[in-house]
Write a protein that holds these residues in place. Structure first.
Motif, PDB file in Angstrom:
ATOM      1  N   LEU A 122      34.589  40.850  26.438  1.00  0.00           N
ATOM      2  CA  LEU A 122      35.365  40.688  27.738  1.00  0.00           C
ATOM      3  C   LEU A 122      36.535  40.201  27.350  1.00  0.00           C
ATOM      4  O   LEU A 122      37.033  39.230  28.222  1.00  0.00           O
ATOM      5  CB  LEU A 122      34.751  40.032  28.840  1.00  0.00           C
ATOM      6  CG  LEU A 122      33.375  40.769  29.207  1.00  0.00           C
ATOM      7  CD1 LEU A 122      32.865  40.218  30.511  1.00  0.00           C
ATOM      8  CD2 LEU A 122      33.844  42.334  29.675  1.00  0.00           C
ATOM      9  N   ALA A 180      37.897  36.727  29.963  1.00  0.00           N
ATOM     10  CA  ALA A 180      36.789  36.142  30.598  1.00  0.00           C
ATOM     11  C   ALA A 180      36.547  34.702  30.108  1.00  0.00           C
ATOM     12  O   ALA A 180      35.697  34.330  30.441  1.00  0.00           O
ATOM     13  CB  ALA A 180      35.509  36.930  30.454  1.00  0.00           C
ATOM     14  N   GLY A 181      37.802  34.054  29.633  1.00  0.00           N
ATOM     15  CA  GLY A 181      37.855  32.871  29.325  1.00  0.00           C
ATOM     16  C   GLY A 181      37.893  32.746  27.873  1.00  0.00           C
ATOM     17  O   GLY A 181      38.034  33.564  27.121  1.00  0.00           O
ATOM     18  N   ALA A 182      37.920  31.252  27.340  1.00  0.00           N
ATOM     19  CA  ALA A 182      37.803  30.923  25.922  1.00  0.00           C
ATOM     20  C   ALA A 182      36.569  31.393  25.552  1.00  0.00           C
ATOM     21  O   ALA A 182      35.445  31.659  26.226  1.00  0.00           O
ATOM     22  CB  ALA A 182      38.031  29.351  25.915  1.00  0.00           C
ATOM     23  N   TRP A 218      47.796  26.941  21.920  1.00  0.00           N
ATOM     24  CA  TRP A 218      48.335  27.799  23.082  1.00  0.00           C
ATOM     25  C   TRP A 218      49.589  27.487  23.677  1.00  0.00           C
ATOM     26  O   TRP A 218      50.076  28.210  24.333  1.00  0.00           O
ATOM     27  CB  TRP A 218      47.352  27.855  24.187  1.00  0.00           C
ATOM     28  CG  TRP A 218      45.943  28.347  23.841  1.00  0.00           C
ATOM     29  CD1 TRP A 218      44.804  28.103  23.214  1.00  0.00           C
ATOM     30  CD2 TRP A 218      45.766  29.934  23.607  1.00  0.00           C
ATOM     31  NE1 TRP A 218      44.019  29.081  22.500  1.00  0.00           N
ATOM     32  CE2 TRP A 218      44.712  30.140  23.283  1.00  0.00           C
ATOM     33  CE3 TRP A 218      46.485  31.071  24.239  1.00  0.00           C
ATOM     34  CZ2 TRP A 218      44.151  31.602  22.796  1.00  0.00           C
ATOM     35  CZ3 TRP A 218      45.898  32.367  24.023  1.00  0.00           C
ATOM     36  CH2 TRP A 218      44.788  32.565  23.400  1.00  0.00           C
ATOM     37  N   LEU A 222      39.286  34.718  33.853  1.00  0.00           N
ATOM     38  CA  LEU A 222      38.442  33.538  34.257  1.00  0.00           C
ATOM     39  C   LEU A 222      39.011  32.413  33.142  1.00  0.00           C
ATOM     40  O   LEU A 222      39.183  32.743  31.960  1.00  0.00           O
ATOM     41  CB  LEU A 222      37.260  33.811  34.286  1.00  0.00           C
ATOM     42  CG  LEU A 222      36.770  34.851  34.963  1.00  0.00           C
ATOM     43  CD1 LEU A 222      35.192  35.031  35.088  1.00  0.00           C
ATOM     44  CD2 LEU A 222      36.750  34.444  36.535  1.00  0.00           C
ATOM     45  N   GLY A 223      38.747  30.970  33.568  1.00  0.00           N
ATOM     46  CA  GLY A 223      38.765  30.052  32.630  1.00  0.00           C
ATOM     47  C   GLY A 223      40.507  30.284  31.780  1.00  0.00           C
ATOM     48  O   GLY A 223      41.260  30.279  32.366  1.00  0.00           O
ATOM     49  N   GLY A 234      41.047  23.531  30.373  1.00  0.00           N
ATOM     50  CA  GLY A 234      41.962  22.940  29.124  1.00  0.00           C
ATOM     51  C   GLY A 234      43.095  23.523  28.788  1.00  0.00           C
ATOM     52  O   GLY A 234      43.761  22.881  27.949  1.00  0.00           O
ATOM     53  N   MET A 258      35.265  32.558  41.882  1.00  0.00           N
ATOM     54  CA  MET A 258      36.152  33.398  41.613  1.00  0.00           C
ATOM     55  C   MET A 258      36.954  33.868  42.947  1.00  0.00           C
ATOM     56  O   MET A 258      36.420  33.740  44.093  1.00  0.00           O
ATOM     57  CB  MET A 258      35.494  34.670  41.197  1.00  0.00           C
ATOM     58  CG  MET A 258      35.122  34.559  39.896  1.00  0.00           C
ATOM     59  SD  MET A 258      34.224  36.183  39.311  1.00  0.00           S
ATOM     60  CE  MET A 258      33.060  35.787  38.260  1.00  0.00           C
TER      61      MET A 258
HETATM   62  N1  CO8 Z   1      33.016  33.780  25.704  1.00  0.00           N
HETATM   63  C1  CO8 Z   1      32.011  34.549  25.056  1.00  0.00           C
HETATM   64  N2  CO8 Z   1      31.584  35.542  25.389  1.00  0.00           N
HETATM   65  C2  CO8 Z   1      31.869  36.178  26.407  1.00  0.00           C
HETATM   66  C3  CO8 Z   1      32.601  35.498  27.558  1.00  0.00           C
HETATM   67  C4  CO8 Z   1      33.448  34.188  27.020  1.00  0.00           C
HETATM   68  N3  CO8 Z   1      33.943  33.678  27.824  1.00  0.00           N
HETATM   69  N4  CO8 Z   1      32.583  36.062  28.498  1.00  0.00           N
HETATM   70  C5  CO8 Z   1      31.772  37.196  28.363  1.00  0.00           C
HETATM   71  N5  CO8 Z   1      31.354  37.225  27.104  1.00  0.00           N
HETATM   72  C6  CO8 Z   1      30.404  38.244  26.486  1.00  0.00           C
HETATM   73  C7  CO8 Z   1      28.794  38.266  26.880  1.00  0.00           C
HETATM   74  O1  CO8 Z   1      28.288  37.156  26.124  1.00  0.00           O
HETATM   75  C8  CO8 Z   1      28.432  39.534  26.603  1.00  0.00           C
HETATM   76  O2  CO8 Z   1      28.113  39.619  25.300  1.00  0.00           O
HETATM   77  P1  CO8 Z   1      26.789  40.036  24.844  1.00  0.00           P
HETATM   78  O3  CO8 Z   1      26.624  41.345  25.360  1.00  0.00           O
HETATM   79  O4  CO8 Z   1      26.740  40.059  23.444  1.00  0.00           O
HETATM   80  O5  CO8 Z   1      25.647  39.271  25.414  1.00  0.00           O
HETATM   81  C9  CO8 Z   1      29.559  40.278  27.086  1.00  0.00           C
HETATM   82  O6  CO8 Z   1      30.999  39.349  27.185  1.00  0.00           O
HETATM   83  C10 CO8 Z   1      29.638  41.186  28.436  1.00  0.00           C
HETATM   84  O7  CO8 Z   1      29.434  39.915  29.325  1.00  0.00           O
HETATM   85  P2  CO8 Z   1      28.519  39.784  30.349  1.00  0.00           P
HETATM   86  O8  CO8 Z   1      26.998  40.733  30.146  1.00  0.00           O
HETATM   87  O9  CO8 Z   1      28.187  38.642  30.718  1.00  0.00           O
HETATM   88  O10 CO8 Z   1      29.135  41.022  31.598  1.00  0.00           O
HETATM   89  P3  CO8 Z   1      29.030  40.717  33.230  1.00  0.00           P
HETATM   90  O11 CO8 Z   1      29.788  41.783  33.730  1.00  0.00           O
HETATM   91  O12 CO8 Z   1      27.529  40.553  33.161  1.00  0.00           O
HETATM   92  O13 CO8 Z   1      29.527  39.373  33.643  1.00  0.00           O
HETATM   93  C11 CO8 Z   1      31.294  37.448  33.717  1.00  0.00           C
HETATM   94  C12 CO8 Z   1      31.058  39.257  33.517  1.00  0.00           C
HETATM   95  C13 CO8 Z   1      30.979  37.275  35.073  1.00  0.00           C
HETATM   96  C14 CO8 Z   1      32.861  37.550  33.276  1.00  0.00           C
HETATM   97  C15 CO8 Z   1      30.265  37.001  32.592  1.00  0.00           C
HETATM   98  O14 CO8 Z   1      30.585  37.590  31.425  1.00  0.00           O
HETATM   99  C16 CO8 Z   1      30.825  35.514  32.548  1.00  0.00           C
HETATM  100  O15 CO8 Z   1      30.700  34.530  33.257  1.00  0.00           O
HETATM  101  N6  CO8 Z   1      31.521  34.962  31.549  1.00  0.00           N
HETATM  102  C17 CO8 Z   1      31.993  33.617  31.204  1.00  0.00           C
HETATM  103  C18 CO8 Z   1      33.203  33.223  32.077  1.00  0.00           C
HETATM  104  C19 CO8 Z   1      33.299  31.876  31.798  1.00  0.00           C
HETATM  105  O16 CO8 Z   1      32.728  30.825  31.856  1.00  0.00           O
HETATM  106  N7  CO8 Z   1      34.781  31.649  31.199  1.00  0.00           N
HETATM  107  C20 CO8 Z   1      35.277  30.130  31.042  1.00  0.00           C
HETATM  108  C21 CO8 Z   1      34.744  30.041  29.636  1.00  0.00           C
HETATM  109  S1  CO8 Z   1      35.482  28.155  29.229  1.00  0.00           S
HETATM  110  C22 CO8 Z   1      37.066  28.315  29.007  1.00  0.00           C
HETATM  111  O17 CO8 Z   1      37.837  29.452  29.301  1.00  0.00           O
HETATM  112  C23 CO8 Z   1      37.893  26.814  28.701  1.00  0.00           C
HETATM  113  C24 CO8 Z   1      39.443  27.103  28.642  1.00  0.00           C
HETATM  114  C25 CO8 Z   1      39.916  26.080  27.750  1.00  0.00           C
HETATM  115  C26 CO8 Z   1      39.882  26.068  26.380  1.00  0.00           C
HETATM  116  C27 CO8 Z   1      40.793  27.349  25.828  1.00  0.00           C
HETATM  117  C28 CO8 Z   1      40.691  27.367  24.403  1.00  0.00           C
HETATM  118  C29 CO8 Z   1      40.953  28.625  23.647  1.00  0.00           C
END
Ligand code: CO8
Length: 257
Positions: free
Chosen positions: A25, A63-65, A87, A106-107, A139, A164
């Motif tokens: 994502l 979908a974030g870092a 960044w 996100l994030g 961050g 969200m």
């Molecule tokens: N990181 C790594 N992999 C991810 C991430 C992520 N942030 N988000 C999604 N993926 C991966 C999943 O692990 C999945 O991979 P796999 O099939 O191998 O398990 C694939 O993408 C598809 O994701 P989902 O199956 O979870 O898809 P859904 O439609 O069910 O859900 C969501 C979508 C709701 C977006 C869900 O994926 C989710 O909650 N993702 C994480 C969101 C999150 O917490 N983001 C914040 C991350 S922390 C951050 O951003 C800190 C920022 C500051 C630091 C910046 C440094 C660069």
């Protein structure tokens, strides 16, 4: 140049960058950062490019870092490498950058969109700072840029609960400038960027600097800064051309000088 995590194109005077890690994502990892720096750099030195559009896929802007990349890191790792500081270069882009957001921002994805000059959202867009649910906090500027964009109440709500918000709520609170149908997102963003790219480059760059200064300084200093930039534009050929074209009821031909 071939990219592993981006698709980079030019559309006349507009550079289009698509984040392209569909399996994750569009989660932001170190390769995405390195490649974004490269793509931004090449558009910035290219005189024919006047604006940039940054987008993702229909399902996710980003979908974030990358949580899988971050999970094993400890304090010493992130502190010594000044993790995330790279960044800042993306946030300091001089040419205008429009974020075209569909699906999840996100994030770090929301934070990357906020590093752009404005956000055009698809009606499917979802914004959030869910870091708190992972035991961390934003961050890449989420606690700072989001608060400036939407105010303390909404920023606290999003940052503390990790919930969200949809595109309509994001527009109401001032995070996004407009909402468009998802299937028109890139087209609308490219059209906005093409409009910007057609204008006099010095005035565009100064307009961006002036608006950004509003977030950094007092009203008095900001007004002084704006006036000095305004005065300086009277030294350009484009100011003469723009005003002459208006009076002569024709389209201006800007030379970007
Ligand atoms: N990181 C790594 N992999 C991810 C991430 C992520 N942030 N988000 C999604 N993926 C991966 C999943 O692990 C999945 O991979 P796999 O099939 O191998 O398990 C694939 O993408 C598809 O994701 P989902 O199956 O979870 O898809 P859904 O439609 O069910 O859900 C969501 C979508 C709701 C977006 C869900 O994926 C989710 O909650 N993702 C994480 C969101 C999150 O917490 N983001 C914040 C991350 S922390 C951050 O951003 C800190 C920022 C500051 C630091 C910046 C440094 C660069």
């Amino acid at each position: 140049m071939a990219y592993e995590t981006l698709i980079v194109e030019t559309h006349e005077a507009v550079g289009l960058i698509r984040l392209n890690r569909p399996q994750a994502l569009n989660a932001l990892n170190s390769t995405v950062l390195a490649e974004l720096k490269q793509a931004y750099g090449s558009f910035h030195v290219d005189e024919t490019i006047g604006a940039i559009v940054l987008t993702g896929s229909e399902k996710a802007f980003a979908a974030g870092a990358d949580i899988k990349e971050m999970q094993p890191l400890d304090f010493a790792d992130v502190y010594k490498s000044d993790f995330i500081s790279g960044w800042d270069e993306i946030a300091k882009a001089r040419k205008p950058v429009i974020a075209a957001v569909s699906g999840f921002a996100l994030g770090g994805g929301c934070e990357l969109a906020m590093m752009c000059d404005f956000i055009i959202a698809a009606d499917t867009a979802k914004f959030g700072q869910p870091e708190i649910t992972l035991g961390i906090i934003p961050g890449m500027g989420g606690s700072q840029r989001l608060t400036r964009a939407v105010g303390k109440a909404k920023a606290m709500d999003l940052v503390l609960t990790g919930r969200m918000m949809d595109a309509a709520e994001a527009e109401r609170c001032g995070l996004v400038s407009r909402i468009v149908p998802a299937d028109k997102l890139v087209e609308e963003a490219l059209a906005a960027a093409a409009k910007i790219a057609s204008l006099s480059r010095p005035s565009v760059l100064m307009a961006k600097e002036a608006v950004n200064r509003a977030l950094e300084t007092t009203l008095e200093e900001g007004l002084r800064f704006e006036r000095r930039l305004f005065h300086s534009l009277f030294a350009t050929e484009d100011q003469k051309e723009g005003m002459a074209a208006f009076i002569e009821k024709r389209k201006p031909v800007f030379k970007n000088r």
